[in-house]
Scaffold this active site. Structure first.
Site, PDB file in Angstrom:
ATOM      1  N   HIS A 315      59.587  50.212  36.283  1.00 21.25           N
ATOM      2  CA  HIS A 315      59.226  50.121  37.699  1.00 21.25           C
ATOM      3  C   HIS A 315      58.431  51.355  38.078  1.00 21.25           C
ATOM      4  O   HIS A 315      58.713  52.445  37.585  1.00 21.25           O
ATOM      5  CB  HIS A 315      60.484  50.010  38.577  1.00 21.25           C
ATOM      6  CG  HIS A 315      60.178  49.511  39.940  1.00 21.25           C
ATOM      7  ND1 HIS A 315      59.780  50.343  40.961  1.00 21.25           N
ATOM      8  CD2 HIS A 315      60.160  48.253  40.434  1.00 21.25           C
ATOM      9  CE1 HIS A 315      59.544  49.616  42.027  1.00 21.25           C
ATOM     10  NE2 HIS A 315      59.762  48.346  41.738  1.00 21.25           N
ATOM     11  N   ASP A 373      63.839  41.675  38.499  1.00 17.95           N
ATOM     12  CA  ASP A 373      63.343  40.414  37.957  1.00 17.95           C
ATOM     13  C   ASP A 373      63.994  40.040  36.632  1.00 17.95           C
ATOM     14  O   ASP A 373      63.934  38.895  36.210  1.00 17.95           O
ATOM     15  CB  ASP A 373      61.820  40.481  37.767  1.00 17.95           C
ATOM     16  CG  ASP A 373      61.120  40.481  39.108  1.00 17.95           C
ATOM     17  OD1 ASP A 373      61.617  39.814  40.016  1.00 17.95           O
ATOM     18  OD2 ASP A 373      60.101  41.175  39.246  1.00 17.95           O
TER      19      ASP A 373
END
Ligand code: CMC
Length: 438
Positions: A315, A373
């Protein structure tokens, strides 16, 4: 206090031009929490230089009071409230209110707000003809992008962006209609008849009903799945200035139609580096197939000459853990237990991938952890949601962040059209040569 008030200046930075020896003072602005920012708004006027920051890795594009992230500590706050507390104790509609208005609602305000959302869930009947124009095998994100953009052609009574009432109506319509659009896109792709929302169900129950009911029998909502869906929506509702939100803000900064701006946000979300990652995770797990092939894929992910990346890992902001992923991991186990899925090969594979990647020096060194996700795809699959719908569900949730941020931008007195500059590295001026002489 007006936005960008110099009273907020914490200290200043001195910039020295080593060529001329000239010094420039740059104010440093202080937020309520998080890193301070160097205010470079006058930099070009005073020094003749731009800043250079592709991907905006060091650039704050706006002031915002909506969402705070501390990527090192794994903190995510909506209007100051920790995401895990909201996921545990709140519901999606209350979180929508919080993100838009800045405070938790009273019971009465919540009831009024929920009523408004509920009574905007139906689509204009004419919109259903748009769906029928798409190929049956169209990707639902393509349909959603087109249909949400098309809403701009339907609601001429809410397009004065300088009128807060118009903005509120447009925002309500988008939050309310996204689940109906998502469910209709799905039903069209599988040949189910279109369905209408049910006002006696809450937001998440109604969404499951619109997705999975069929006209031949009664649909009973599974409360565990409805709660899991609601939690997933809360976790995805906003994430400060990510790619799709910045897209909505930059589109809206020109004064563009809000439905069209949200369609632009949907387009940005679709990419596999952003919201499209949940679909990509499932596709990747299916491609890996069996646990014994995990090391091979981890090796591929580490190979500089191989473009393959482990989807659902890493991320831009979270460098220790993604707090949304932690809630999602727990929810994944709850859903699988409720559905009686004990030995799901895909979940086993995902857990093995998680284990190996978390122990691997490359992933540790680069601070690559499973993100939201990674787990959401597993839950969606267990719920029977087709892979191509995963990013659509992300969009159903994120629309509230988009409209909250869009409203904040319009109300910001320092707001200007988004217009970055560049470092030009192309040809210098030269004379045109007619084709016959080239
Ligand atoms: N697998 C393998 N290597 C990776 C991965 C990955 N998933 N992610 C980053 N790296 C490496 C990358 O190659 C780079 O290595 P080096 O320093 O040697 O060049 C380093 O880690 C830093 O990566 P980056 O691409 O410079 O970092 P970024 O902040 O620009 O990218 C990211 C963040 C999320 C786009 C990236 O981690 C990625 O592509 N992850 C996979 C896609 C994914 O799961 N996206 C969902 C994000 S969470 C939901 C959302 O916000 O929408």
């Amino acid at each position: 206090m007006p936005k960008g008030n110099p009273d907020k200046a914490a200290t200043s930075f001195t910039l020295t031009d080593n060529a001329s020896g000239e010094k420039y003072e740059l104010p440093v602005l202080k937020g309520t929490v998080g890193p301070n920012v160097i205010d470079v708004r006058k930099l070009y006027a005073e020094t003749g230089h731009f800043t250079f920051d592709p991907g905006y890795t060091s650039t704050g594009s706006c002031e915002s009071e909506i969402t705070f992230i501390d990527g090192d500590k794994g903190i995510l706050l909506y209007r100051g409230y920790p995401i895990d507390q909201l996921a545990e104790n709140s519901n999606f509609i209350e979180v929508c209110y919080l993100l838009i208005y800045g405070e938790l609602p009273s019971a009465k305000d919540l009831e009024t707000f929920e009523h408004r959302i509920t009574y905007h869930t139906m689509l204009h009947e004419q919109i259903n003809y748009f769906f029928r124009g798409f190929r049956r095998d169209s990707h639902p994100m393509a349909i959603m992008c087109g249909v949400v953009g098309a809403l701009s052609a339907f609601y001429h009574d809410s397009t004065d962006i300088n009128d807060p009432v118009h903005r509120f109506i447009a925002s309500t319509r988008m939050i309310a209609k996204m689940p109906t659009i998502a469910a209709t896109a799905y039903r069209y792709s599988v040949g189910l008849p279109f369905t209408y929302p049910r006002n006696d169900l809450n937001f998440s129950e109604n969404f499951l009903y619109m997705m999975f009911s069929n006209p031949c029998e009664e649909y009973v909502v599974n409360p565990v799945l409805a709660r899991a869906m609601d939690r997933i929506l809360i976790l995805h509702a906003d994430h400060e200035q990510n790619a799709s939100t910045s897209t909505v803000r930059i589109s809206g900064s020109s004064g563009a139609n809000p439905f069209a701006c949200v369609a632009a946000g949907i387009a940005s979300l679709w990419g596999p580096a952003h919201g499209g990652a949940n679909e990509a995770v499932l596709n990747m797990l299916e491609e890996i197939g069996t646990k014994d092939r995990v090391p091979e894929y981890v090796k591929k992910a580490k190979d500089k000459n191989d473009p393959f990346r482990l989807m659902g890992f890493g991320h831009r902001v979270y460098k220790n853990f993604d707090p949304r992923a932690q809630v999602m991991r727990k929810t994944a186990h709850e859903v699988l237990a409720d559905l009686g899925i004990k030995d799901d090969p895909l979940l086993d594979l995902a857990m093995e991938l998680e284990r190996i990647a978390l122990e691997d020096e490359y992933f540790i060194e680069k601070k690559l952890y499973p993100n939201v996700d990674f787990y959401s795809g597993i839950i969606f699959k267990a719920m029977g949601i087709p892979t191509s719908m995963f990013t659509v569900l992300f969009a159903v949730a994120r629309v509230v962040g988009w409209v909250a941020q869009w409203n904040e931008m319009i109300e910001d007195p320092t707001q200007k059209i988004g217009r970055p500059r560049q470092l030009y590295v192309g040809a210098t001026q030269r004379d045109f040569v007619p084709v016959g002489k080239r």
